[in-house]
Structures are given as structure tokens and as C-alpha cells.
Write an enzyme that holds these catalytic residues in place. Structure first.
Site, PDB file in Angstrom:
ATOM      1  CB  THR A  15      -0.918   0.000   1.253  1.00 56.57           C
ATOM      2  OG1 THR A  15      -1.845  -1.061   1.103  1.00 56.57           O
ATOM      3  CG2 THR A  15      -1.664   1.301   1.406  1.00 56.57           C
ATOM      4  CB  SER A  56       2.587  -8.025   1.082  1.00 54.36           C
ATOM      5  OG  SER A  56       1.492  -8.002   1.942  1.00 54.36           O
ATOM      6  CB  THR A  87       0.574  -3.932   6.337  1.00 55.31           C
ATOM      7  OG1 THR A  87      -0.708  -3.896   5.694  1.00 55.31           O
ATOM      8  CG2 THR A  87       1.188  -2.547   6.334  1.00 55.31           C
ATOM      9  CG  ASP A  88      -2.642  -7.312   3.576  1.00 54.73           C
ATOM     10  OD1 ASP A  88      -2.903  -6.574   4.548  1.00 54.73           O
ATOM     11  OD2 ASP A  88      -3.241  -7.250   2.493  1.00 54.73           O
TER      12      ASP A  88
END
Ligand code: ASP
Length: 333
Positions: A15, A56, A87-88
Site C-alpha cells: 500500500t 504482499s 502490511t498483509d
């Protein structure tokens, strides 16, 4: 004036580097990050390398290996390395890279954001600032920096889907926080370096993460064996309880006897599994399962994938899980 610390920024997408596309947010090239580095360049000498440009969710073990190789090759030439990442799955990548790079002697700091840098109120600039400060600290290890906190990569878990405070350090103190004193490092929370730096990048993809649910069919263990899985991480109940009534344990026994390494952790986010407390846990120990104690599922998965990738035997893997390699597990001496 002190020379500026030389920091390498490896970009992988996520992101933080996204812009709106026709089908939603899409990762863009590293160029999108350039303008937010202007302020940081005042404090650091920065080299940017675009390694990947992926959401990710699309980062897999091959990408973990690419990142680990790049870090290993570049580490001697820089004071520290920042890796921007979605971040995932950041917690999986940070854990995996931790195990692939024993003896790392430089700070390697993963960060990302919940709102793209292209948005005025993005959390990205703040997260980058914290990550660069940690990367310049000289403290070796693999870390995640997010929302003014720095934690061990092998203890980080994404606990919030959209809140800026997306990551928690599970069962371990923060390595650093940002306050009016700047970056305050808790040296007692840092990992102990393990010998000379090495690149041990092989991982096995034959590990399955299983969340126990009431009444789960034991057939799942036979199916996993037939599918060729060599490792299973079970998120068991509470302190590590499993259903022992009926044929509850037969599947696990057969998995262990066929050479599969079975690690039991807890589906509670905090505190430790301890199979020695309840009869429903001790029966598991008698079968030869391995205690995952207070490891996160991400760390247990990646440690087991890595151990199998190093061709360790079932007994060697059991012994490895008694050891703390990088701060990922609390073991009593
Ligand atoms: N889907 C994004 C990713 O993991 C989410 C983020 O970066 O926050 O790449």
C-alpha cells in the site's frame, strides 16, 4: 558533523507504494516513494533499489529468498537496510528473513503503511522515519517499524486491518519506541547475534497451518500426510489443548509416526501454550509433538519451513524448537 549514515531502501510494493488503478489500489514503482524521501535525505545518505512491485498477498517464499539474498549481499556496504513491504504478509516475510540470515550484523527494518504515500494523510512518512532511525541505530537484527514502534520481525503480528496501529509485538517488549527523546531503544529486547553472518535461504513449502476447531475431523491429518506435507503447525485451544475424546489423537499420532513434525501453539494471541498443564496437552507430548510455546503462528510456520528447508530430521527439528534463535520463543533454561 558526523557523516550521514548510508541506508539502503529496498522497495517491494504494498500500500505504501500504491496509487489508485482501474481495479483498486495497485503497487507502483519505487519512484512513487521518491518525494517522501526528500526530507529523510537531509539526515541520511539513501540508496533506493526496487526489488519487487507486489501487493504482499503475492509475496511467497521465492520472494522471501530474493529479499534475503539482496540483504545478505548489500549488508556490508550499508549502515542499515529499510525494506518497504505490504502490511498483509509483512510478519511472515520478516520472520522468514530472520531465520534465513543468522548472524546478521546490521539493522534490517521492514515497514509499510495503511494509507498510500500518495494520500496527504498517509501514515507512510511517519513509518519511514521510524524505520530509517532504527536502520541507522547500528543495532543488528530484523525488525518491523510501524506507528512509532519497533519490534522484532519474528514477534510482529498484523492485528488490525486498517488502523494505523496495525502491528503488535506479541509476547515480547518493543525493541524501540519514538518519544520526545527520539528513538528510545530497549537493549534488553534486542536479539543476540548468532556467530558470523550466513545466508541459509532454503525453505520447504510442505508446512500446513491448522486452526483447531471443536469436532475437527482427524481425517485431516491423514489427508495432509497423503498430500506430502512434512510439517504441521496446530493452533490449539488455550494452553495447547486438543480434543482427545473419540479418535481425536489418532490422526496426530499417525502424522508424527510417519515423520511429520507437528508443532503445537495456541490460538490465543497472547501468552504461551504449555502442554504440561492439562491432560489434553500431556497426551500430545506423549505422542511426540513439539511445543511451540509463545511463538506467533507466523514465526512457528516460518521456523518450521526453514528447518525443513535445511534438511533437518524430525529429531533435529524437535531440538531446534527448544532453542531461541532470534528472540522468537521464550524457552526456560
Ligand atoms: N494489500 C496491501 C499489501 O499487503 C496492504 C498494505 O500494504 O497495507 O500489500
Amino acid at each position: 558533523m558526523d557523516r550521514k549514515k548510508h541506508i539502503l531502501l529496498l522497495t517491494t510494493g504494498g500500500t505504501i507504494a500504491c496509487a489508485k488503478g482501474s481495479e483498486g489500489l495497485e503497487p507502483q514503482s519505487a519512484a512513487i516513494m521518491a518525494h517522501s524521501l526528500d526530507r529523510l535525505r537531509h539526515y541520511y545518505a539513501i540508496t533506493v533499489r526496487e526489488l519487487l512491485c507486489l501487493d504482499s498477498s503475492n509475496i511467497r517464499p521465492a520472494e522471501w529468498q530474493l529479499i534475503a539474498r539482496e540483504v545478505f549481499a548489500a549488508a556490508p556496504d550499508f549502515d542499515g537496510i529499510v525494506i518497504s513491504h505490504g502490511t498483509d504478509t509483512m510478519a511472515y516475510t520478516a520472520s522468514a528473513v530472520t531465520f534465513m540470515l543468522p548472524g546478521l550484523q546490521k539493522p534490517v527494518v521492514f515497514t509499510g503503511s495503511q494509507l498510500p504515500l500518495t494520500e496527504e494523510l498517509s501514515d507512510g512518512p511517519d513509518n519511514l522515519r521510524t524505520a530509517f532511525a532504527m536502520a541507522a541505530s547500528g543495532e543488528a537484527g530484523v525488525f518491523v517499524a510501524f506507528d512509532r514502534k519497533v519490534m522484532l520481525g519474528c514477534r510482529a503480528v498484523k492485528v488490525r486491518a486498517s488502523n494505523f496501529s496495525a502491528f503488535e509485538s506479541v509476547n515480547a517488549r518493543y525493541v524501540a519506541t519514538v518519544s520526545s527523546q527520539g528513538l528510545v531503544i530497549d537493549r534488553s529486547a534486542l536479539p543476540t547475534p548468532q556467530g558470523a553472518p550466513r545466508l541459509l535461504e532454503n525453505v520447504s513449502q510442505t508446512v500446513f497451518l491448522l486452526k483447531l476447531t471443536p469436532g475437527l475431523s482427524p481425517e485431516i491429518f491423514y489427508a495432509l500426510k497423503d498430500l506430502g506435507y512434512k510439517g504441521i503447525v496446530i493452533e490449539a485451544f488455550g494452553l495447547g489443548g486438543m480434543t482427545v475424546l473419540g479418535r481425536g489423537l489418532a490422526g496426530i499420532r499417525s502424522a508424527v509416526e510417519s515423520g511429520i513434525s507437528v508443532v503445537v501453539t495456541t490460538q490465543c494471541l497472547y501468552d504461551s501454550a504449555d502442554l504440561e498443564v492439562y491432560q489434553v496437552g500431556t497426551s500430545l507430548l506423549e505422542l511426540g509433538v513439539i511445543q511451540g510455546r509463545d511463538m506467533t503462528s507466523e514465526a512457528a510456520m516460518t521456523k518450521l519451513m526453514w528447518a525443513l528447508g535445511q534438511n533437518m530430521t524430525q529429531a533435529e527439528i524437535a531440538a531446534l524448537f527448544q532453542k531461541d534463535l532470534a528472540g522468537e520463543i521464550t524457552v526456560s533454561n
